[in-house]
Design a protein around this motif. Sequence first.
Motif, PDB file in Angstrom:
ATOM      1  N   THR A   1      -0.472  -7.225   5.529  1.00 54.81           N
ATOM      2  CA  THR A   1       0.094  -6.496   4.312  1.00 54.81           C
ATOM      3  C   THR A   1      -0.417  -6.668   2.834  1.00 54.81           C
TER       4      THR A   1
ATOM      5  N   ASP B   1      -0.580   2.889   8.508  1.00 58.89           N
ATOM      6  CA  ASP B   1      -0.138   2.492   7.655  1.00 58.89           C
ATOM      7  C   ASP B   1       0.973   3.286   7.370  1.00 58.89           C
TER       8      ASP B   1
ATOM      9  N   ARG C   1       0.831  -1.652  -0.416  1.00 62.07           N
ATOM     10  CA  ARG C   1      -0.296   0.035  -0.046  1.00 62.07           C
ATOM     11  C   ARG C   1       1.148   0.919   0.193  1.00 62.07           C
TER      12      ARG C   1
ATOM     13  N   ASN D   1       2.830   0.800   5.793  1.00 64.34           N
ATOM     14  CA  ASN D   1       3.114  -0.186   5.284  1.00 64.34           C
ATOM     15  C   ASN D   1       4.855  -0.681   5.146  1.00 64.34           C
TER      16      ASN D   1
END
Length: 264
Positions: free
Chosen positions: A186, A195, A79, A84
């Motif tokens: 994930t 994130d 992402r 992330n």
Amino acid sequence: MLDADSGRDLPRDDGRGEAERPTVTVVLPVRNEARNLPHVAERLPPIDELVVVDGGSEDGTIDVARTLWPTATVISQTRSGKGNALACGFEAATGDIIVMIDGDGSTDPAEIPKFVEALLGGADLAKGSRFSQGGGSADITHLRRFGNKGLNWLVNQIFDTGFSDLCYGYNAFWRRNLAWLDLPSTQATEPQWGDGFEIETVINVRAARNGWSIREVGSFEEKRLYGRSNLNAVTDGFRVLRTIGRERREHRASPSGIPASSWR
């Protein structure tokens, strides 16, 4: 529930009566850091594994990384956001110890042995600090310093911790403890909490909540060498504040008996 002692990993015996040093993986999230990576490579000490996590670079960062480190694991994050990227890197890591550094030249890779030694000394989390002995910063603004101080105070009051630099992203921990951090999957397609830049707060607070032994390591932050930082002191500060509130609610809902974190 994590037992504070079982969460520690120590040098293993190799069968000849000699202690075998644990392996070290460095996780390096990058986005448009092609001009900064040579400096990072120059300062990086010998390690067992490097995981480079790219966030959609458009300046040839991946090519530079593969040239500098032919044996590195180079992956793309699933992402967006630093959190992330780190979660993807942690998932790919195979070393006993995971070290988090930045790709902009602000965190000094030459300090990695200090973090490793803190873990070998019994810590579960080696927490980098610009405000403990041996630390400093050439980059932090008055606004960020003020905000960091306030957030430190709030977390220390709520969770009975002793952080001096909550939001600094230079940390190291034992990979065997990764599951206890309960980071966002994930594989999720939608954006997840954790994130973004709040990831450092998530990791530090959850380590404390789970009773990890935490040792602060003095670290000097340099200015970003090239390019522009994606950090926004105001919006990211509010995300950290919201993270503290979320973690506080989770903490109150947790079963009793979780050991308190220890500080050295």
